[in-house]
Write a protein that holds these residues in place. Structure first.
Motif, PDB file in Angstrom:
ATOM      1  N   GLU A 107      37.434  46.278  38.946  1.00  0.00           N
ATOM      2  CA  GLU A 107      38.595  46.090  39.873  1.00  0.00           C
ATOM      3  C   GLU A 107      39.090  44.740  39.853  1.00  0.00           C
ATOM      4  N   GLY A 108      38.302  43.558  39.263  1.00  0.00           N
ATOM      5  CA  GLY A 108      38.837  42.438  39.158  1.00  0.00           C
ATOM      6  C   GLY A 108      40.024  42.248  38.116  1.00  0.00           C
ATOM      7  N   TRP A 109      40.088  40.870  37.983  1.00  0.00           N
ATOM      8  CA  TRP A 109      41.258  40.585  37.271  1.00  0.00           C
ATOM      9  C   TRP A 109      40.822  39.953  35.695  1.00  0.00           C
ATOM     10  N   LEU A 110      41.309  40.551  34.551  1.00  0.00           N
ATOM     11  CA  LEU A 110      40.885  40.275  33.335  1.00  0.00           C
ATOM     12  C   LEU A 110      41.818  39.032  32.651  1.00  0.00           C
ATOM     13  N   GLU A 111      41.201  38.130  32.214  1.00  0.00           N
ATOM     14  CA  GLU A 111      42.095  37.125  31.382  1.00  0.00           C
ATOM     15  C   GLU A 111      41.187  36.677  30.131  1.00  0.00           C
ATOM     16  N   GLY A 112      41.718  37.271  28.879  1.00  0.00           N
ATOM     17  CA  GLY A 112      41.063  36.924  27.768  1.00  0.00           C
ATOM     18  C   GLY A 112      39.691  37.894  28.004  1.00  0.00           C
ATOM     19  N   CYS A 113      38.514  36.843  27.748  1.00  0.00           N
ATOM     20  CA  CYS A 113      37.262  37.417  27.622  1.00  0.00           C
ATOM     21  C   CYS A 113      36.625  37.113  29.011  1.00  0.00           C
ATOM     22  N   PHE A 114      37.289  36.955  30.125  1.00  0.00           N
ATOM     23  CA  PHE A 114      36.682  36.781  31.405  1.00  0.00           C
ATOM     24  C   PHE A 114      37.217  37.761  32.627  1.00  0.00           C
ATOM     25  N   VAL A 115      36.467  37.995  33.522  1.00  0.00           N
ATOM     26  CA  VAL A 115      36.851  39.097  34.401  1.00  0.00           C
ATOM     27  C   VAL A 115      36.416  38.184  35.868  1.00  0.00           C
ATOM     28  N   GLU A 116      37.620  38.353  36.733  1.00  0.00           N
ATOM     29  CA  GLU A 116      37.528  37.478  37.993  1.00  0.00           C
ATOM     30  C   GLU A 116      37.109  38.627  39.169  1.00  0.00           C
ATOM     31  N   CYS A 117      35.879  38.422  39.708  1.00  0.00           N
ATOM     32  CA  CYS A 117      35.438  39.154  40.821  1.00  0.00           C
ATOM     33  C   CYS A 117      36.609  39.256  41.971  1.00  0.00           C
ATOM     34  N   PRO A 118      37.036  40.523  42.275  1.00  0.00           N
ATOM     35  CA  PRO A 118      37.848  40.641  43.168  1.00  0.00           C
ATOM     36  C   PRO A 118      37.839  40.048  44.768  1.00  0.00           C
ATOM     37  N   LEU A 119      36.452  39.873  45.071  1.00  0.00           N
ATOM     38  CA  LEU A 119      36.094  39.353  46.390  1.00  0.00           C
ATOM     39  C   LEU A 119      36.028  37.899  46.581  1.00  0.00           C
ATOM     40  N   HIS A 120      35.346  37.192  45.814  1.00  0.00           N
ATOM     41  CA  HIS A 120      35.147  35.814  45.916  1.00  0.00           C
ATOM     42  C   HIS A 120      35.488  34.923  44.818  1.00  0.00           C
ATOM     43  N   ALA A 121      36.398  35.551  43.899  1.00  0.00           N
ATOM     44  CA  ALA A 121      36.829  34.826  42.738  1.00  0.00           C
ATOM     45  C   ALA A 121      35.848  34.334  41.672  1.00  0.00           C
ATOM     46  N   ALA A 122      34.386  34.836  41.841  1.00  0.00           N
ATOM     47  CA  ALA A 122      33.517  34.540  40.716  1.00  0.00           C
ATOM     48  C   ALA A 122      34.291  34.922  39.535  1.00  0.00           C
ATOM     49  N   LEU A 123      33.884  33.937  38.267  1.00  0.00           N
ATOM     50  CA  LEU A 123      34.420  34.511  36.836  1.00  0.00           C
ATOM     51  C   LEU A 123      33.153  34.635  36.005  1.00  0.00           C
ATOM     52  N   PHE A 124      33.193  35.874  35.318  1.00  0.00           N
ATOM     53  CA  PHE A 124      32.275  36.427  34.341  1.00  0.00           C
ATOM     54  C   PHE A 124      32.646  36.151  32.960  1.00  0.00           C
ATOM     55  N   ASP A 125      32.086  35.812  32.153  1.00  0.00           N
ATOM     56  CA  ASP A 125      32.264  35.862  30.355  1.00  0.00           C
ATOM     57  C   ASP A 125      31.743  37.374  30.062  1.00  0.00           C
ATOM     58  N   LEU A 126      32.594  38.063  29.767  1.00  0.00           N
ATOM     59  CA  LEU A 126      32.363  39.550  29.174  1.00  0.00           C
ATOM     60  C   LEU A 126      31.510  39.319  27.844  1.00  0.00           C
ATOM     61  N   ARG A 127      31.487  38.320  26.977  1.00  0.00           N
ATOM     62  CA  ARG A 127      30.793  38.429  25.919  1.00  0.00           C
ATOM     63  C   ARG A 127      29.078  38.302  26.121  1.00  0.00           C
ATOM     64  N   THR A 128      28.786  37.555  27.449  1.00  0.00           N
ATOM     65  CA  THR A 128      27.655  37.103  27.714  1.00  0.00           C
ATOM     66  C   THR A 128      27.077  37.336  28.950  1.00  0.00           C
ATOM     67  N   GLY A 129      27.932  37.678  29.849  1.00  0.00           N
ATOM     68  CA  GLY A 129      27.663  38.409  31.454  1.00  0.00           C
ATOM     69  C   GLY A 129      27.289  37.153  32.079  1.00  0.00           C
ATOM     70  N   MET A 130      27.509  35.696  31.538  1.00  0.00           N
ATOM     71  CA  MET A 130      27.519  34.422  32.423  1.00  0.00           C
ATOM     72  C   MET A 130      28.496  34.106  33.579  1.00  0.00           C
TER      73      MET A 130
END
Length: 105
Positions: free
Chosen positions: A49-72
């Motif tokens: 349910e987060g926001w996708l930008e390139g290869c990153f997704v932003e958590c909809p709750l507190h805006a943590a950003l995750f790299d989809l390629r690594t999960g980091m």
């Protein structure tokens, strides 16, 4: 392997949640497909349910950003990575290799 959805059902910039233990989020990042644990490692929020930008997704709750390629995570408040899963596209269908983990498509 579990079936996520048809390629035609997941346009670029969109995601789908595959229920199971754990739930998995599958993303179409400009024609590349990625699969990660759907639950943010910071707090229980659905990354599908987060926001996708390139290869990153932003958590909809507190805006943590995750790299989809690594999960980091790339910023706070998340400090722990989410698990990534290999994705296979065959005959117009997206499959996620859960490595034998239980999941329900």
């Amino acid at each position: 392997m579990i079936t996520a959805c048809a390629v035609d059902d997941l346009p670029p910039g969109e995601s789908v949640r595959v229920d199971g233990k754990p739930a998995i989020a599958v993303f179409n990042a400009d024609g590349e497909f990625y699969a990660i644990d759907d639950t943010c490692s910071h707090q229980d929020a659905s990354l599908s349910e987060g926001w996708l930008e390139g290869c990153f997704v932003e958590c909809p709750l507190h805006a943590a950003l995750f790299d989809l390629r690594t999960g980091m995570p790339t910023c706070l408040p998340a400090k722990k990575a989410v698990r990534t899963y290999p994705v296979v596209v065959r005959d117009g269908v997206i499959y996620v290799d859960t490595g034998g983990r239980e999941a329900v498509a």
